[in-house]
Every structure is written in C-alpha cells, then in structure tokens.
Design a protein around this motif. Structure first.
Motif, short mmCIF file in Angstrom:
data_model
loop_
_atom_site.label_atom_id
_atom_site.label_comp_id
_atom_site.label_asym_id
_atom_site.label_seq_id
_atom_site.Cartn_x
_atom_site.Cartn_y
_atom_site.Cartn_z
N GLN A 282 -4.58 3.63 11.26
CA GLN A 282 -4.35 3.78 9.83
C GLN A 282 -2.85 3.80 9.54
OE1 GLN A 282 -5.43 7.55 8.07
NE2 GLN A 282 -5.30 6.74 6.00
N HIS A 283 -2.42 2.84 8.72
CA HIS A 283 -1.04 2.79 8.26
C HIS A 283 -0.95 3.00 6.76
CE1 HIS A 283 0.42 1.47 12.17
NE2 HIS A 283 -0.57 0.61 12.19
N CYS A 284 -2.06 2.76 6.03
CA CYS A 284 -2.10 2.92 4.58
C CYS A 284 -3.00 4.09 4.21
CB CYS A 284 -2.63 1.65 3.92
SG CYS A 284 -1.58 0.21 4.18
N LEU A 285 -2.62 4.78 3.14
CA LEU A 285 -3.34 5.98 2.73
C LEU A 285 -4.84 5.74 2.55
CD1 LEU A 285 -2.55 8.90 2.19
CD2 LEU A 285 -2.34 8.32 -0.22
N TRP B 18 -6.69 3.32 3.88
CA TRP B 18 -7.20 2.48 4.97
C TRP B 18 -7.26 1.01 4.61
CZ3 TRP B 18 -8.27 4.10 9.98
CH2 TRP B 18 -8.27 5.47 10.17
N VAL C 61 1.19 5.79 5.28
CA VAL C 61 1.04 7.17 5.73
C VAL C 61 2.15 7.54 6.70
CG1 VAL C 61 -1.44 7.27 5.37
CG2 VAL C 61 -0.56 6.53 7.59
N HIS C 62 2.88 6.56 7.19
CA HIS C 62 3.97 6.82 8.13
C HIS C 62 5.30 6.81 7.40
CE1 HIS C 62 1.29 6.59 11.51
NE2 HIS C 62 0.86 5.40 11.12
N CYS D 288 0.85 -1.18 0.00
CA CYS D 288 0.00 0.00 0.00
C CYS D 288 0.89 1.24 0.00
CB CYS D 288 -0.93 0.01 1.22
SG CYS D 288 -0.11 0.33 2.80
N THR D 289 0.26 2.40 0.00
CA THR D 289 1.02 3.64 0.16
C THR D 289 0.93 4.01 1.64
OG1 THR D 289 0.45 4.32 -2.07
CG2 THR D 289 1.24 6.04 -0.56
#
Length: 160
Positions: A149-152, A154, A131-132, A128-129
């Motif tokens: 949320q870890h991926c742009l 969700w 967010v961190h 995924c993309t």
C-alpha cells in the motif's frame, strides 16, 4: 598628422572607456536534461543540473560549478535560479528538486505549495494521497500493483 594623432587618441580613449564599464553578469541559467533548472558552464554549452552545483564533484570543464565564490556560503552564494525555498524559509532545496515527485522539503511544499507551481502528476505517476512520507500527491507508477500500500485508499493496488 595632427588629425591622425587626434583620431588615434580618441580611439584609445573610447576603447579604454569601454573596457572600464562594468560588465553585466553572465547569466548562468540553462535548462538541464529532463527540462530541469541548470547551471551553465563557462564553455556556454555544458548545462549542469542545479543539484550538481557545489556537490564537491567538478562537472564543468574548468570546475566553475565548485568555485569558492559560488559555493562559499550555500545557499546564499548561489544564483537565485538554483535555489527553491520551502514554506519554512530556513529550509531550501536545489531548484531541480522542485516538482520531482519526492518530498525534499519535508513538508511537501516543494511538490504541492502554490509557489512550487508543479504540474499535475505526469504519465509516469499515479495521483493519490500517499501513505509514505517520501511522496506528496503522486507516487511513481512502478509502485502500482506491487502488493504494498502506497496510497491511502489502496488505489495503487486496485485502480492504478
């Protein structure tokens, strides 16, 4: 006896010539656990992960992974196979940190740059993309469905 003396002299001369020939440097490349690049110790058996070299903790029996000639001017004094230069050539990481899923270069070049040649996310990773800043194009699957949320998009919470 003159023939024997001639043979002995020739043998000594060839032995001395062989001893004076420059020796090829010993290859220190090896594959450490988890298929990562490593440093081969003098015992020719122990393979130390690249990032353990010059870390001020001796991992080879004779301490050759911490010797001054190896660690005196890091990264320039290290064998080339132990070093990965990021897209910014003034930044480098140990070769075993390349393709480990973590943004060690600070710009993800150790994970996504073509020179890094990383395989797609493995089975323990979710593509995924992120967010961190810590991750580049994959997150560890252990972070899936953890309520954060870890991926742009969700996808780590709803699809993973």
């Amino acid at each position: 006896s003159a023939v024997a003396l001639l043979i002995l002299t020739a043998g000594l001369a060839s032995g001395l010539a062989l001893a004076l020939l420059p020796r090829a440097p010993v290859s220190r490349f090896c594959t450490a656990p988890n298929n990562k690049t490593g440093f081969l110790c003098d015992d020719r058996v122990t393979c130390v992960p690249a990032s353990w070299v010059c870390d001020r903790a001796s991992n080879c029996r004779n301490g050759e992974d911490e010797q001054e000639q190896l660690c005196g001017d890091v990264p320039h004094s290290l064998p080339g196979h132990l070093v990965f230069y990021c897209s910014n050539p003034s930044v480098w990481v140990y070769a075993d940190q390349r393709c480990n899923g973590v943004n060690d270069c600070g710009d993800c070049s150790d994970e996504t740059w073509s020179l890094a040649a990383c395989p797609p996310c493995g089975q323990d990773w979710w593509s995924c993309t992120p967010v961190h800043f810590q991750f580049c194009s994959c997150i560890p699957r252990r972070l899936c469905r953890d309520g954060v949320q870890h991926c742009l998009g969700w996808s780590d919470e709803f699809v993973c």
